[in-house]
Design a protein around this motif. Structure first.
Motif, short mmCIF file in Angstrom:
data_model
loop_
_atom_site.label_atom_id
_atom_site.label_comp_id
_atom_site.label_asym_id
_atom_site.label_seq_id
_atom_site.Cartn_x
_atom_site.Cartn_y
_atom_site.Cartn_z
N CYS A 78 0.82 -1.09 -0.06
CA CYS A 78 -0.01 0.25 -0.01
C CYS A 78 0.86 1.16 0.17
O CYS A 78 0.26 2.21 -0.51
CB CYS A 78 -0.84 -0.01 0.99
SG CYS A 78 -2.21 -0.79 0.79
N ALA A 79 1.78 1.33 0.44
CA ALA A 79 2.69 2.38 1.06
C ALA A 79 3.85 2.25 -0.79
O ALA A 79 3.76 3.50 -1.08
CB ALA A 79 4.47 2.16 1.58
N VAL A 80 4.08 1.19 -1.16
CA VAL A 80 4.42 1.55 -2.45
C VAL A 80 3.69 2.29 -3.31
O VAL A 80 4.35 3.29 -4.22
CB VAL A 80 4.94 0.24 -3.13
CG1 VAL A 80 5.28 0.25 -4.54
CG2 VAL A 80 5.99 0.25 -2.28
N ALA A 81 2.58 2.37 -3.80
CA ALA A 81 1.63 1.95 -4.51
C ALA A 81 0.50 3.50 -3.74
O ALA A 81 0.54 3.84 -4.84
CB ALA A 81 0.10 0.62 -4.36
N GLY A 82 0.67 4.39 -2.58
CA GLY A 82 0.89 5.91 -2.56
C GLY A 82 -0.99 5.59 -2.37
O GLY A 82 -1.29 6.53 -2.54
N GLY B 27 -4.90 -5.45 -7.63
CA GLY B 27 -5.76 -5.57 -6.48
C GLY B 27 -6.73 -4.48 -5.98
O GLY B 27 -7.04 -4.25 -4.88
N VAL B 28 -5.35 -4.48 -4.93
CA VAL B 28 -5.68 -3.40 -3.83
C VAL B 28 -6.01 -1.58 -4.19
O VAL B 28 -6.80 -1.26 -3.34
CB VAL B 28 -4.37 -3.01 -2.55
CG1 VAL B 28 -3.34 -2.77 -3.03
CG2 VAL B 28 -4.70 -2.48 -0.87
N ILE B 29 -5.51 -1.58 -5.07
CA ILE B 29 -5.69 -0.54 -5.81
C ILE B 29 -7.09 -0.44 -6.12
O ILE B 29 -8.30 0.39 -5.41
CB ILE B 29 -4.41 0.07 -7.14
CG1 ILE B 29 -3.26 0.63 -6.30
CG2 ILE B 29 -5.01 0.93 -7.94
CD1 ILE B 29 -1.98 0.37 -7.64
N CYS B 30 -7.24 -1.10 -6.76
CA CYS B 30 -8.97 -1.30 -7.20
C CYS B 30 -10.08 -1.65 -5.81
O CYS B 30 -10.90 -0.49 -5.62
CB CYS B 30 -8.81 -1.55 -8.34
SG CYS B 30 -10.67 -2.46 -9.25
N ARG C 180 8.07 5.57 3.03
CA ARG C 180 6.99 6.09 3.43
C ARG C 180 5.97 6.07 4.10
O ARG C 180 5.51 6.77 5.33
CB ARG C 180 5.94 5.93 2.00
CG ARG C 180 6.33 6.14 0.99
CD ARG C 180 6.00 5.90 0.15
NE ARG C 180 5.83 6.41 -1.34
CZ ARG C 180 6.29 6.36 -2.57
NH1 ARG C 180 4.87 5.49 -2.66
NH2 ARG C 180 6.29 7.02 -3.85
N VAL C 181 6.54 4.74 5.63
CA VAL C 181 5.52 4.15 6.36
C VAL C 181 6.32 4.61 7.55
O VAL C 181 6.20 5.82 8.40
CB VAL C 181 5.68 2.43 6.65
CG1 VAL C 181 5.17 2.52 8.12
CG2 VAL C 181 4.78 2.19 4.93
N VAL C 182 8.05 4.90 7.25
CA VAL C 182 8.95 5.66 8.39
C VAL C 182 8.46 7.31 8.29
O VAL C 182 8.34 7.69 9.63
CB VAL C 182 10.21 5.55 8.22
CG1 VAL C 182 11.64 6.27 8.49
CG2 VAL C 182 10.45 3.86 8.15
N ASP C 183 8.48 7.47 7.38
CA ASP C 183 8.42 9.32 7.17
C ASP C 183 7.11 9.19 7.86
O ASP C 183 6.50 10.56 9.11
CB ASP C 183 7.47 9.94 5.96
CG ASP C 183 9.37 9.67 5.07
OD1 ASP C 183 10.59 9.38 5.91
OD2 ASP C 183 9.19 9.86 4.20
#
Ligand code: NAD
Length: 416
Positions: A93-97, A345-348, A404-407
């Motif tokens: 999810c983090a990579v997908a933004g 899949g998770v984006i949709c 992104r998660v660390v930020d």
């Protein structure tokens, strides 16, 4: 799944932490799931007996948004597996933004051995047992192996009754008439082929020059094979749990899809020029592109040295072990990792949830074009970052995700 799956995830996290020079305390936060829940689910079986099933839910991280991830019904579901799969969702999810954390759940059960009534009672009891921690703004399950849109329908109904409010946003992957998104079923396979398209553009190759093998002909594999074929690639081999077919001149993918739709499995399919091939042999075929779309741990230390594909686009979750990854890297085989390639899949699912929260539904065209935009941008981001830092696409994707998660952890601070 064998134990130690979470250890595989930690190995990759450690590598990302080393490159990012993460402080040990932050690594520890990422290495420990925020919350795990194990529940006992007593069910009245059709024959009058009572059976107790064990269910799990793990929320690895909710720092970037509600936990998000599927519910798996399978005999090898265990806490180690749901922990591993939930942390994968965090990075994906983090990579997908998209504004989600990572979660995953499951029940240790062979769903094919239950009647529909038993399956419904088991699902409703699982929703009841996990009710305190799930919800449209807390943790949003979805289908995974062994679960489907109908099960999500029972999920929504049970949650809504307990909640006193119709709450379609509690799960994604629902049937379209009760708030599912058009295009969700195909989204993972479609996203995989967007990734293939972007890869070929960067390699300066035309799809028509490419031969391709697809392992797994379920939700993801069948759509990936169909769209690879439509893109112009020559799909020479496909397989499922019953075995595979190989035709060096290219398989008749539309006919195979029809056969699998009618018979559920590839078994019994025949076409002139196509031979039977085992799943083991399919993985080591001399093709340009290999798409593993079946199970985890298919490319391992044992067979990685025999892989002849020039590039692998991972449609399944975790099809390549960490040891195999090293061997593939040494042999110059380019891997587009699961957390990038199968994020469609998770984006949709995110689109579905947004539509549920807004009560405003999109056309298929809108869903697919938004998916294309996000997948294309994500691919570019990971590709450019990995090339700039001289990393594999997998390490590049992990680092982007972890960062992104660390930020987010740093911006939110540590409570209290
Ligand atoms: P599915 O159950 O619809 O299909 C799985 C396919 O793999 C079937 O064709 C099955 O016969 C085949 N298979 C099972 N065991 C096999 C074996 N030992 N050897 C060869 N083939 C075998 O599942 P799916 O939804 O297509 O998921 C496939 C993979 O993609 C899983 O790793 C899943 O976690 C991952 N994934 C799925 C989604 C999604 O939206 N469905 C999203 C992201 C990732």
């Amino acid at each position: 799944m064998a134990g130690g799956q979470y250890e595989q995830v930690l190995a990759r996290l450690r590598e990302a932490a080393r490159i990012l020079n993460l402080e040990p305390g932050i690594f520890e936060i990422l290495a420990e799931p925020e919350r795990t829940l194990e529940v006992a689910l007593p069910i009245k079986m059709d024959d009058g007996s009572i059976k107790v099933f064990i269910g799990y839910r793990c929320q690895h991280s909710t720092v970037r948004g509600p936990a998000k991830g599927g519910v798996r019904y399978a005999m090898d579901v265990c806490m180690d597996e749901v922990k591993a799969l939930s942390s994968w969702m965090t990075w994906k999810c983090a990579v997908a933004g998209i504004p989600y954390g990572g979660g995953k759940g499951g029940i240790r059960v062979d769903p094919t051995q239950l009647s529909e009534g038993e399956l419904e009672r088991l699902t409703r009891r699982y929703v009841y047992a996990t009710y305190p921690i799930i919800g449209p703004e807390q943790d949003i399950p979805a289908p995974d192996m062994g679960t489907n849109a109908q099960i999500m329908g029972w999920f929504v109904d049970t949650y809504s009754i307990l909640n006193g409010v119709y709450s379609p946003g509690v799960v994604t992957g629902k049937p379209v008439p009760i708030g599912g998104s058009i295009g969700r079923r195909e989204a993972t396979g479609r996203g995989v082929i967007f990734a293939v398209r972007e890869l070929l553009i960067r390699l300066g190759k035309e799809p028509t020059e490419i031969t391709c093998a697809v392992q797994g002909y379920g939700n993801v594999g069948s759509v990936a094979a169909t769209l690879a074929h439509e893109l112009g690639c020559k799909v020479v081999a496909v397989s499922d749990i019953t075995g595979g077919r190989y035709n060096p001149r290219g398989l008749n993918i539309p006919e195979i899809t029809k056969h699998v739709e009618n018979n559920r499995v590839l078994e019994g399919y025949e076409e002139p020029g196509a031979d039977n091939i085992s799943n083991t042999d399919l993985l080591t075929l001399d093709v340009d592109l290999l798409i593993p779309a079946a199970l985890q741990n298919q490319i391992t230390e044992e067979n990685a040295a025999d892989i002849k594909a020039k590039f692998i686009v991972e449609a399944a979750n975790g099809p390549t072990t960490a040891d195999a990854d090293k061997i593939l890297g040494e042999n110059g085989i380019l891997v587009v990792p699961d957390i990038l390639a199968n994020a469609g899949g998770v984006i949709c699912s995110y689109f579905e949830w947004v539509q549920n929260l807004q009560n405003f539904y999109w056309s298929e065209e809108e869903v697919n074009s938004r998916l294309d935009n996000i997948m294309t941008n994500n691919f570019a981001e990971v590709w450019d970052f990995a090339h700039e830092k001289d990393l594999s696409l997998r390490t590049g994707a992990y680092i982007l995700g972890v960062k992104r998660v660390v930020d987010a952890i740093k911006l939110r601070g540590i409570f209290p």
